[in-house]
Design an enzyme around this catalytic site. Structure first.
Site, PDB file in Angstrom:
ATOM      1  N   ARG A 255      -9.623   6.343 -10.446  1.00  0.00           N
ATOM      2  CA  ARG A 255      -9.718   6.697  -8.844  1.00  0.00           C
ATOM      3  C   ARG A 255     -10.500   7.738  -8.393  1.00  0.00           C
ATOM      4  NH1 ARG A 255     -10.143   2.293  -9.383  1.00  0.00           N
ATOM      5  NH2 ARG A 255      -8.571  -0.187  -8.913  1.00  0.00           N
TER       6      ARG A 255
ATOM      7  N   TYR B  94      -7.746  -7.414   0.933  1.00  0.00           N
ATOM      8  CA  TYR B  94      -7.487  -6.376   2.092  1.00  0.00           C
ATOM      9  C   TYR B  94      -9.043  -5.839   1.779  1.00  0.00           C
ATOM     10  CZ  TYR B  94      -7.997  -1.601   2.288  1.00  0.00           C
ATOM     11  OH  TYR B  94      -7.997  -0.217   2.875  1.00  0.00           O
TER      12      TYR B  94
ATOM     13  N   ALA C 245      -6.790   1.072  12.422  1.00  0.00           N
ATOM     14  CA  ALA C 245      -5.359   0.008  12.444  1.00  0.00           C
ATOM     15  C   ALA C 245      -5.440  -0.909  11.672  1.00  0.00           C
ATOM     16  CB  ALA C 245      -4.916  -0.252  13.920  1.00  0.00           C
TER      17      ALA C 245
ATOM     18  N   ASP D 287      -7.401  -5.167  -9.009  1.00  0.00           N
ATOM     19  CA  ASP D 287      -8.093  -4.012  -9.051  1.00  0.00           C
ATOM     20  C   ASP D 287      -9.060  -3.659 -10.343  1.00  0.00           C
ATOM     21  OD1 ASP D 287      -5.735  -2.408  -7.849  1.00  0.00           O
ATOM     22  OD2 ASP D 287      -4.215  -2.184  -8.968  1.00  0.00           O
TER      23      ASP D 287
ATOM     24  N   ASP E 167      -1.113   1.572  18.841  1.00  0.00           N
ATOM     25  CA  ASP E 167      -0.709   1.956  17.901  1.00  0.00           C
ATOM     26  C   ASP E 167       0.477   0.725  18.303  1.00  0.00           C
ATOM     27  OD1 ASP E 167      -0.960   3.472  14.462  1.00  0.00           O
ATOM     28  OD2 ASP E 167       1.040   1.631  15.186  1.00  0.00           O
TER      29      ASP E 167
HETATM   30  N1  LIG Z   1      -4.924   5.647   2.818  1.00  0.00           N
HETATM   31  C1  LIG Z   1      -5.839   4.844   1.587  1.00  0.00           C
HETATM   32  O1  LIG Z   1      -6.225   5.541   0.845  1.00  0.00           O
HETATM   33  C2  LIG Z   1      -7.234   4.576   2.396  1.00  0.00           C
HETATM   34  C3  LIG Z   1      -9.188   4.089   1.741  1.00  0.00           C
HETATM   35  C4  LIG Z   1      -9.440   3.043   2.299  1.00  0.00           C
HETATM   36  C5  LIG Z   1      -9.384   2.731   3.624  1.00  0.00           C
HETATM   37  N2  LIG Z   1      -8.501   3.440   4.241  1.00  0.00           N
HETATM   38  C6  LIG Z   1      -8.144   2.295   5.438  1.00  0.00           C
HETATM   39  O2  LIG Z   1      -7.703   3.529   6.445  1.00  0.00           O
HETATM   40  C7  LIG Z   1      -7.539   3.194   7.580  1.00  0.00           C
HETATM   41  C8  LIG Z   1      -6.000   4.134   7.574  1.00  0.00           C
HETATM   42  O3  LIG Z   1      -4.879   4.092   6.833  1.00  0.00           O
HETATM   43  P1  LIG Z   1      -3.397   4.549   6.721  1.00  0.00           P
HETATM   44  O4  LIG Z   1      -3.448   4.688   4.820  1.00  0.00           O
HETATM   45  O5  LIG Z   1      -3.431   6.042   7.101  1.00  0.00           O
HETATM   46  O6  LIG Z   1      -2.689   3.434   6.711  1.00  0.00           O
HETATM   47  P2  LIG Z   1      -1.290   3.292   7.720  1.00  0.00           P
HETATM   48  O7  LIG Z   1      -0.620   2.079   7.802  1.00  0.00           O
HETATM   49  O8  LIG Z   1      -1.005   4.750   7.791  1.00  0.00           O
HETATM   50  O9  LIG Z   1      -1.967   3.059   9.352  1.00  0.00           O
HETATM   51  C9  LIG Z   1      -2.434   1.964   9.840  1.00  0.00           C
HETATM   52  C10 LIG Z   1      -1.789   2.171  11.332  1.00  0.00           C
HETATM   53  O10 LIG Z   1      -2.148   1.184  12.161  1.00  0.00           O
HETATM   54  C11 LIG Z   1      -1.318   0.670  12.681  1.00  0.00           C
HETATM   55  N3  LIG Z   1      -1.879  -0.500  12.742  1.00  0.00           N
HETATM   56  C12 LIG Z   1      -1.675  -2.107  11.979  1.00  0.00           C
HETATM   57  N4  LIG Z   1      -1.825  -2.771  12.663  1.00  0.00           N
HETATM   58  C13 LIG Z   1      -2.009  -2.632  14.118  1.00  0.00           C
HETATM   59  C14 LIG Z   1      -1.853  -3.747  15.094  1.00  0.00           C
HETATM   60  N5  LIG Z   1      -2.419  -5.057  14.963  1.00  0.00           N
HETATM   61  N6  LIG Z   1      -2.517  -3.219  16.157  1.00  0.00           N
HETATM   62  C15 LIG Z   1      -1.861  -1.890  16.463  1.00  0.00           C
HETATM   63  N7  LIG Z   1      -1.333  -1.153  15.260  1.00  0.00           N
HETATM   64  C16 LIG Z   1      -2.214  -1.620  14.019  1.00  0.00           C
HETATM   65  C17 LIG Z   1       0.047   0.939  11.895  1.00  0.00           C
HETATM   66  O11 LIG Z   1       1.561   1.173  12.794  1.00  0.00           O
HETATM   67  C18 LIG Z   1      -0.494   2.023  11.690  1.00  0.00           C
HETATM   68  O12 LIG Z   1      -0.584   3.476  12.389  1.00  0.00           O
HETATM   69  C19 LIG Z   1      -6.660   1.684   7.425  1.00  0.00           C
HETATM   70  O13 LIG Z   1      -7.378   0.605   7.942  1.00  0.00           O
HETATM   71  C20 LIG Z   1      -6.722   1.170   5.979  1.00  0.00           C
HETATM   72  O14 LIG Z   1      -7.753  -0.331   5.722  1.00  0.00           O
HETATM   73  C21 LIG Z   1      -7.224   4.138   3.640  1.00  0.00           C
END
Ligand SMILES: NC(=O)c1ccc[n+]([C@@H]2O[C@H](COP(=O)([O-])OP(=O)(O)OC[C@H]3O[C@@H](n4cnc5c(N)ncnc54)[C@H](O)[C@@H]3O)[C@@H](O)[C@H]2O)c1
Length: 326
Positions: free
Chosen positions: A220, A140, A73, A284, A31
């Site tokens: 949602r 996104y 990530a 949205d 990360d």
């Molecule tokens: N939270 C939701 O409701 C949701 C819904 C659909 C999809 N997602 C997907 O799930 C995944 C996780 O979501 P989340 O809510 O835990 O997000 P989050 O931001 O809490 O976690 C993402 C992590 O990736 C790390 N990161 C980002 N870019 C990086 C890079 N270039 N190199 C290394 N680390 C990097 C960040 O520091 C973070 O710790 C994401 O890919 C998101 O698109 C989330």
């Protein structure tokens, strides 16, 4: 089995890391901490690296024996992606390309990828199944779809095996109380509502009250982060066992409007939540509700903790104990 969890210091990643360790996997978290938290992965092997840094990635795959990658990530803010699609494509698409190149050059051929319901855009049928058309309405979602397509072509050309998990709206926290959701800025409805209930913010702004839904606000499908963590373990087992690439929706199959979430949060927390009405947020869709039948049928996955009250209660407990986040 050694699993590299990219983005494992984030919200869903850290809950999944915990579940993987419980199942006996060896985990290495990668990360860059742009949105992650060291306290969410205390004591877990960690490397601070950015997916956009190819040489750092190569080093990680050189230094560690890795059997499979779980890839969380990404940047994940719909609104931000509409103003800055360039940084979204760089981080989410170029970052994943770098990761895949490093994987394949060291013979790592299995990836579980965090996709999203945002790949669908405005639904033509509800609930949404995996074969629904994919026409994202925000940048996104477009970056996530671009990665899904990259995985498919890399599968054909290089034998990559992948599972794309299209999460709907993640929420809730580990009932143990020591990890939870801590985003800055926080744009997800449930933590925002809880922050308002705690008096940490003055009100919740409802983004659009003129949608063609039962009360005019967006609907949602909310899924507990522990149910998502379970799905990752099942998907990984299936991928490493059968080695068949696939795409699955992960949602509860129930849709709640913004107003319904706020009302339930008031009941669960016993606090009043002040609201103000604002304009729609660009990008949205009005309604996103999953059919997760395929994941149930093929992975044996069934959400166990995703009743709205449970989601809100576990998130409430985390925020009440950690009002400033980690
Ligand atoms: N939270 C939701 O409701 C949701 C819904 C659909 C999809 N997602 C997907 O799930 C995944 C996780 O979501 P989340 O809510 O835990 O997000 P989050 O931001 O809490 O976690 C993402 C992590 O990736 C790390 N990161 C980002 N870019 C990086 C890079 N270039 N190199 C290394 N680390 C990097 C960040 O520091 C973070 O710790 C994401 O890919 C998101 O698109 C989330």
């Amino acid at each position: 089995m050694n699993i590299l969890v990219c983005g494992g210091a984030g919200y869903i990643g850290s809950h999944t890391v915990r579940r993987l360790i419980k199942e006996g996997y060896e985990v290495l978290v990668l990360d860059n901490l742009c949105n992650g938290h060291m306290s969410a992965i205390a004591g877990i092997p960690f490397v601070n690296a950015d997916l956009c840094d190819q040489s750092a990635l190569k080093q990680v795959f050189h230094d560690h024996k890795i059997d499979a990658v779980i890839h969380f990530a990404a940047y994940a803010l719909v609104g931000e992606s509409m103003g800055q699609p360039d940084i979204y494509y760089r981080n989410n698409v170029v970052g994943t390309l770098n990761l895949l190149e490093s994987m394949l050059s060291t013979g790592v051929k299995h990836m579980v990828f965090s996709s999203t319901a945002a790949v669908y855009g405005d639904p033509l049928q509800l609930p949404i199944s995996e074969d629904h058309r994919t026409v994202p309405t925000n940048a996104y979602g477009a970056t996530k779809l671009a990665v899904e397509e990259m995985l498919r072509w890399f599968g054909q050309a290089f034998g990559l095996k992948y599972t794309s998990l299209r999460f709907f709206n993640a929420a809730g926290a580990d009932p143990a109380g020591d990890i939870g959701e801590d985003h800055d800025p926080e744009t997800h409805l449930i933590p925002v509502v809880i922050k308002a209930a705690l008096g940490l913010i003055p009100h919740v702004k409802i983004l659009g009250t003129d949608y063609l839904t039962r009360d005019g606000t967006c609907i949602r499908d909310y899924i507990h982060v522990l149910d998502l963590a379970d799905a990752h373990v099942l998907a990984l087992k299936m991928l490493l066992g059968e080695g068949r690439s696939a795409v699955y929706n992960l949602g509860s199959g129930e849709g709640y409007s913004v107003r319904e979430v706020i009302k339930t949060a008031e009941e669960v927390t016993g606090r009043m939540v002040r609201t103000i009405e604002g304009d729609r947020r660009m990008g949205d869709p009005a309604v996103l509700v999953a059919s997760a039948e395929k994941a149930e049928r093929e992975l044996g996955w069934k959400p166990e903790c995703s009743r709205l009250e449970t989601l809100i209660y576990t998130a409430w407990e985390w925020h009440r104990e950690n009002p400033g986040g980690y």
